[in-house]
Design a protein around this motif. Structure first.
Motif, PDB file in Angstrom:
ATOM      1  N   GLU A   1     -11.105  -2.309  -2.996  1.00 20.30           N
ATOM      2  CA  GLU A   1     -10.349  -1.144  -2.543  1.00 20.30           C
ATOM      3  C   GLU A   1      -8.865  -1.317  -2.816  1.00 20.30           C
ATOM      4  O   GLU A   1      -8.165  -0.398  -3.175  1.00 20.30           O
ATOM      5  CB  GLU A   1     -10.628  -0.948  -1.054  1.00 20.30           C
ATOM      6  N   GLU A   2      -8.396  -2.562  -2.743  1.00 21.54           N
ATOM      7  CA  GLU A   2      -6.985  -2.870  -2.962  1.00 21.54           C
ATOM      8  C   GLU A   2      -6.505  -2.409  -4.325  1.00 21.54           C
ATOM      9  O   GLU A   2      -5.394  -1.978  -4.480  1.00 21.54           O
ATOM     10  CB  GLU A   2      -6.793  -4.383  -2.892  1.00 21.54           C
TER      11      GLU A   2
ATOM     12  N   PHE B   1      -5.957   1.918  -6.982  1.00 21.94           N
ATOM     13  CA  PHE B   1      -4.883   2.720  -7.520  1.00 21.94           C
ATOM     14  C   PHE B   1      -4.301   2.104  -8.785  1.00 21.94           C
ATOM     15  O   PHE B   1      -3.866   2.808  -9.666  1.00 21.94           O
ATOM     16  CB  PHE B   1      -3.798   2.926  -6.464  1.00 21.94           C
ATOM     17  N   LEU B   2      -4.310   0.761  -8.862  1.00 21.40           N
ATOM     18  CA  LEU B   2      -3.796   0.130 -10.066  1.00 21.40           C
ATOM     19  C   LEU B   2      -4.687   0.498 -11.237  1.00 21.40           C
ATOM     20  O   LEU B   2      -4.218   0.812 -12.316  1.00 21.40           O
ATOM     21  CB  LEU B   2      -3.764  -1.396  -9.889  1.00 21.40           C
TER      22      LEU B   2
ATOM     23  N   PHE C   1       0.297  -5.635   0.039  1.00 20.39           N
ATOM     24  CA  PHE C   1       1.574  -4.919   0.018  1.00 20.39           C
ATOM     25  C   PHE C   1       2.195  -4.796   1.407  1.00 20.39           C
ATOM     26  O   PHE C   1       3.340  -4.396   1.536  1.00 20.39           O
ATOM     27  CB  PHE C   1       1.380  -3.524  -0.580  1.00 20.39           C
TER      28      PHE C   1
ATOM     29  N   THR D   1       5.391  -1.133   2.721  1.00 15.32           N
ATOM     30  CA  THR D   1       4.050  -0.743   2.262  1.00 15.32           C
ATOM     31  C   THR D   1       3.990  -0.538   0.743  1.00 15.32           C
ATOM     32  O   THR D   1       3.179   0.238   0.246  1.00 15.32           O
ATOM     33  CB  THR D   1       3.615   0.565   2.961  1.00 15.32           C
ATOM     34  N   GLY D   2       4.871  -1.193   0.004  1.00  8.44           N
ATOM     35  CA  GLY D   2       4.861  -1.044  -1.457  1.00  8.44           C
ATOM     36  C   GLY D   2       5.127   0.387  -1.843  1.00  8.44           C
ATOM     37  O   GLY D   2       6.011   1.046  -1.290  1.00  8.44           O
ATOM     38  N   ASP D   3       4.337   0.909  -2.766  1.00  9.31           N
ATOM     39  CA  ASP D   3       4.539   2.283  -3.237  1.00  9.31           C
ATOM     40  C   ASP D   3       3.723   3.300  -2.453  1.00  9.31           C
ATOM     41  O   ASP D   3       3.773   4.493  -2.753  1.00  9.31           O
ATOM     42  CB  ASP D   3       4.186   2.390  -4.724  1.00  9.31           C
ATOM     43  N   ALA D   4       2.937   2.834  -1.466  1.00 12.54           N
ATOM     44  CA  ALA D   4       2.160   3.778  -0.651  1.00 12.54           C
ATOM     45  C   ALA D   4       3.052   4.310   0.466  1.00 12.54           C
ATOM     46  O   ALA D   4       3.933   3.595   0.945  1.00 12.54           O
ATOM     47  CB  ALA D   4       0.950   3.084  -0.056  1.00 12.54           C
ATOM     48  N   MET D   5       2.810   5.564   0.860  1.00 14.73           N
ATOM     49  CA  MET D   5       3.510   6.065   2.044  1.00 14.73           C
ATOM     50  C   MET D   5       3.158   5.157   3.213  1.00 14.73           C
ATOM     51  O   MET D   5       4.000   4.859   4.053  1.00 14.73           O
ATOM     52  CB  MET D   5       3.100   7.523   2.283  1.00 14.73           C
ATOM     53  N   GLY D   6       1.893   4.716   3.269  1.00 13.63           N
ATOM     54  CA  GLY D   6       1.568   3.548   4.069  1.00 13.63           C
ATOM     55  C   GLY D   6       0.917   3.735   5.419  1.00 13.63           C
ATOM     56  O   GLY D   6       0.687   2.747   6.111  1.00 13.63           O
ATOM     57  N   MET D   7       0.612   4.968   5.803  1.00 12.78           N
ATOM     58  CA  MET D   7       0.011   5.146   7.131  1.00 12.78           C
ATOM     59  C   MET D   7      -1.297   4.361   7.285  1.00 12.78           C
ATOM     60  O   MET D   7      -1.537   3.733   8.305  1.00 12.78           O
ATOM     61  CB  MET D   7      -0.260   6.627   7.419  1.00 12.78           C
ATOM     62  N   ASN D   8      -2.135   4.402   6.247  1.00 13.56           N
ATOM     63  CA  ASN D   8      -3.409   3.679   6.342  1.00 13.56           C
ATOM     64  C   ASN D   8      -3.171   2.183   6.412  1.00 13.56           C
ATOM     65  O   ASN D   8      -3.783   1.476   7.224  1.00 13.56           O
ATOM     66  CB  ASN D   8      -4.298   3.967   5.125  1.00 13.56           C
ATOM     67  N   MET D   9      -2.269   1.729   5.559  1.00 17.59           N
ATOM     68  CA  MET D   9      -1.999   0.294   5.468  1.00 17.59           C
ATOM     69  C   MET D   9      -1.488  -0.244   6.809  1.00 17.59           C
ATOM     70  O   MET D   9      -1.955  -1.264   7.303  1.00 17.59           O
ATOM     71  CB  MET D   9      -0.943   0.085   4.385  1.00 17.59           C
TER      72      MET D   9
ATOM     73  N   VAL E   1       1.480   6.268  -4.587  1.00 16.01           N
ATOM     74  CA  VAL E   1       0.034   6.013  -4.687  1.00 16.01           C
ATOM     75  C   VAL E   1      -0.605   6.505  -3.391  1.00 16.01           C
ATOM     76  O   VAL E   1       0.067   6.638  -2.370  1.00 16.01           O
ATOM     77  CB  VAL E   1      -0.319   4.513  -4.890  1.00 16.01           C
TER      78      VAL E   1
ATOM     79  N   ALA F   1       1.821   3.133  -9.055  1.00 13.22           N
ATOM     80  CA  ALA F   1       2.435   1.917  -8.523  1.00 13.22           C
ATOM     81  C   ALA F   1       3.454   1.370  -9.510  1.00 13.22           C
ATOM     82  O   ALA F   1       3.233   1.418 -10.717  1.00 13.22           O
ATOM     83  CB  ALA F   1       1.344   0.881  -8.273  1.00 13.22           C
TER      84      ALA F   1
HETATM   85  P1  ADP Z   1      -1.524   5.659   2.479  1.00 12.05           P
HETATM   86  O1  ADP Z   1      -1.525   5.011   3.812  1.00 12.05           O
HETATM   87  O2  ADP Z   1      -0.171   6.046   2.025  1.00 12.05           O
HETATM   88  O3  ADP Z   1      -2.558   6.737   2.314  1.00 12.05           O
HETATM   89  P2  ADP Z   1      -2.986   3.429   1.643  1.00 12.05           P
HETATM   90  O4  ADP Z   1      -2.334   2.332   2.397  1.00 12.05           O
HETATM   91  O5  ADP Z   1      -4.252   3.975   2.095  1.00 12.05           O
HETATM   92  O6  ADP Z   1      -1.916   4.573   1.447  1.00 12.05           O
HETATM   93  O7  ADP Z   1      -3.243   3.111   0.136  1.00 12.05           O
HETATM   94  C1  ADP Z   1      -2.555   2.319  -0.658  1.00 12.05           C
HETATM   95  C2  ADP Z   1      -3.585   1.673  -1.597  1.00 12.05           C
HETATM   96  O8  ADP Z   1      -2.991   1.496  -2.869  1.00 12.05           O
HETATM   97  C3  ADP Z   1      -4.018   0.328  -1.087  1.00 12.05           C
HETATM   98  O9  ADP Z   1      -5.376   0.149  -1.349  1.00 12.05           O
HETATM   99  C4  ADP Z   1      -3.182  -0.622  -1.946  1.00 12.05           C
HETATM  100  O10 ADP Z   1      -3.776  -1.856  -2.113  1.00 12.05           O
HETATM  101  C5  ADP Z   1      -3.113   0.141  -3.262  1.00 12.05           C
HETATM  102  N1  ADP Z   1      -1.936  -0.170  -4.087  1.00 12.05           N
HETATM  103  C6  ADP Z   1      -1.951  -0.492  -5.386  1.00 12.05           C
HETATM  104  N2  ADP Z   1      -0.719  -0.705  -5.846  1.00 12.05           N
HETATM  105  C7  ADP Z   1       0.122  -0.515  -4.813  1.00 12.05           C
HETATM  106  C8  ADP Z   1       1.531  -0.602  -4.649  1.00 12.05           C
HETATM  107  N3  ADP Z   1       2.355  -0.918  -5.649  1.00 12.05           N
HETATM  108  N4  ADP Z   1       2.036  -0.342  -3.439  1.00 12.05           N
HETATM  109  C9  ADP Z   1       1.238  -0.029  -2.410  1.00 12.05           C
HETATM  110  N5  ADP Z   1      -0.094   0.076  -2.489  1.00 12.05           N
HETATM  111  C10 ADP Z   1      -0.663  -0.177  -3.688  1.00 12.05           C
END
Ligand code: ADP
Length: 562
Positions: free
Chosen positions: A108-109, A112-113, A310, A333-341, A486, A507
């Protein structure tokens, strides 16, 4: 009984005509091997296993009998050819796709890549729903599916829940068509104007929208170039508000002609604040002290960061209401908005705490102290998502020529309206003219969550005269811009195209998080342009005139005149 009906050509919009995907057949291995890829994958995997087992057995036998290994018979030759052929297949282009499909379904990680370079998923087998077509466009349609009528009736009577259609049929387009027809018959509304075709329903299944019956069309306008940190950006804005794009465009022009704007990300961290109840307020205070103690941070981070590579815990802030404890965790949270993370990380911490604080009762993973999609001082003061400040110095002549006003008028208006006026109104983060207009339009175009416009539009606009009172220093400070490049709606075709226009699609492979931070800076830059232009229009008394010009269609103006 089935009536074979067709959509009249005139009722199909030009865009729909060009975008209706051809009915998709199952993916084939290749032109030379016209079998569905899942069968060829199975076939070659089986061939590989059978040849290998056969050869191993034969060679073991020959070793046991001390016969020379190079003496091969016809059966061995066939097995060797089978082995080589299956190896070539499995490691060739199709094999890689096969391996990728396994990897992506398990990891699952990396979804998006992988999907960054891959095509957006399409509906498994889109078959136009003939029941939705009217009488005159039928020739090109495939034969009606005899199950549709039965399914529509079953959905109408409630025997088949509408939400199982996608899974049951394995065809998202057909499911949407059947649901829509059931809705049409139930309500008597034909939904004319809400298109069904021309959209990839497979791409939203399970992640973006449930129970689809069509899609709403929104125009996308472009404001720019927005010159920000030396780069020119063309900002996509999805809106139905006349003047908005034109006005932002004018602000961009004023910024560009004055040398451009500068943006800085002050902070980058998404938050989640669960609520837990303890037997007493003193026990809740103990837990607060435990969570906020610097010595415990490393252990808690280890537990939290397991949620994703991330996710990096940055900060914990707690608040009490009696024996209820609200713990606000903030993480990058890297490039994700990050709520799930951040929610997954939070769940790890809650599970860990339950072991050490046995009286603790988890009330909810979100206790509103986060605070998501609601106006709240905590976001305005502490920040949420990306905290950005963006500034520019607009030259005196540009204020006159492009914005049609003057520096003292702008400075005074900003003070009386955006600062004093908002204070009088008891504003919370609303010290601006219309930040939410620009934020919402860019959010919708780029696949952000539009509900997060609430805190993402928190903004204080400042204007002062500089350079001996000749030029205008303008800035917007926005503490809680919640964006990602992402996840969520960002991977849908139209939204991804808008992100791509800004060079922030997907990403960032070099620096995770760089794309999302750049997007937040562009949002702030566009808000800067929007503030400049609207305040100028107000200062020059142009607002009503320009809205009369752009906001009313000529038909409406005719009505007004009558
Ligand atoms: P959101 O909470 O914004 O919906 P998630 O946290 O569900 O986002 O999703 C982010 C997903 O994208 C994770 O599975 C993460 O591992 C993957 N991912 C791949 N590349 C990146 C990146 N550069 N930054 C953040 N997440 C990434």
């Amino acid at each position: 009984m089935y009536l074979r009906r067709r959509l009249p050509l005139s009722s199909v919009s030009a865009s729909a005509k060009t975008h209706i995907p051809a009915p998709a057949a199952p993916v084939q291995a290749s032109d030379a091997l016209p079998l569905p890829i899942r069968y060829t994958n199975l076939l070659f995997t089986a061939l590989f296993a059978a040849s290998l087992v056969f050869l191993m057995r034969r060679w073991r036998e020959e070793l046991r009998l001390s016969s020379p290994l190079h003496g091969v018979g016809l059966a061995e030759i066939v097995a060797i050819v089978g082995l080589v052929a299956s190896l070539i297949y499995l490691f060739s282009f199709f094999g890689i796709a096969f391996v990728q499909s396994i990897v992506s379904s398990n990891d699952e990680e990396d979804d998006f890549l992988l999907s960054n370079s891959a095509e957006a998923p399409s509906s498994p087998v889109p078959v136009p729903c003939t029941l939705l077509c009217s009488a005159s466009s039928l020739e090109e349609m495939p034969d009606p599916n005899p199950d549709d009528e039965e399914l529509i009736s079953s959905v109408i009577t409630g025997k088949t829940p509408s939400y199982v259609l996608e899974t049951k049929l394995g065809d998202c387009r057909r499911a949407a068509g059947i649901r829509r027809e059931a809705l049409r018959r139930t309500t008597g509304k034909d939904l004319e104007g809400l298109p069904l075709d021309g959209f990839d329903y497979g791409s939203i299944f399970g992640q973006c929208c449930e129970l689809p019956v069509g899609y709403v069309q929104l125009p996308v306008g472009i404001a720019g170039p927005l010159v920000l940190d030396g780069t020119r950006y063309y900002v996509p804005m999805a809106t139905t508000e006349g003047c908005l794009v034109a006005s932002t465009n004018r602000g961009c022009k004023a910024i560009a002609e004055s040398g451009g704007a500068t943006g800085i990300v002050l902070r980058d961290g998404m938050t989640r604040a669960p609520i837990v109840r303890l037997p007493s307020a003193s026990r809740a205070a103990e837990l607060k002290a435990f969570l906020e103690a610097p010595n415990n941070f490393e252990t808690i981070s280890l537990v939290f960061n397991k949620s994703s590579r991330f996710a990096k815990l940055q900060d914990i802030k707690c608040a009490l209401a009696g024996r209820n404890l609200y713990m606000r965790f903030s993480c990058s949270t890297g490039d994700a908005m990050g709520m799930n993370m951040v929610s997954k990380g939070m769940q790890n911490v809650l599970d860990y705490l339950l072991g050490d604080f046995p009286g603790m009762e988890v009330i909810a993973i979100s206790g509103n102290y986060c605070s998501d999609k609601k106006p709240a001082a905590v976001n305005w003061i502490e920040g949420r998502g990306k905290s950005v400040v963006c500034e520019a110095i607009i030259k005196e002549e540009v204020v006159k020529k492009v914005l049609k006003t003057n520096v003292p008028a702008l400075v005074e208006l900003n003070m009386i309206k955006n600062l004093a006026g908002s204070a009088v109104a008891g504003a919370l983060g609303g010290f601006n003219a219309h930040a939410s207009n620009i934020v919402s339009a860019v959010f919708i175009a780029t696949g952000q969550d539009p509900a997060q416009n609430i805190e993402s539009s928190h903004c204080i606009t400042m204007m002062e005269a500089v350079n001996d009172g000749k030029d205008l220093h303008v800035s917007v400070t926005m503490p809680s811009i919640e964006v990602g490049t992402v996840g969520g709606g960002t991977q849908l075709a139209s939204q991804a195209a808008c992100l791509d226009l800004l060079c922030v699609k997907g990403a960032s492979l070099e620096t995770p998080g760089a794309n999302a931070r750049l997007l937040a800076t562009i949002v702030a830059g566009a808000v800067l342009a929007g503030e400049l232009s609207l305040l100028s229009a107000l200062a020059a008394g142009q607002l009503v005139r320009s809205h009369m010009k752009y906001n009313r269609s000529s038909k409406e103006l005719m009505k007004v005149a009558l």
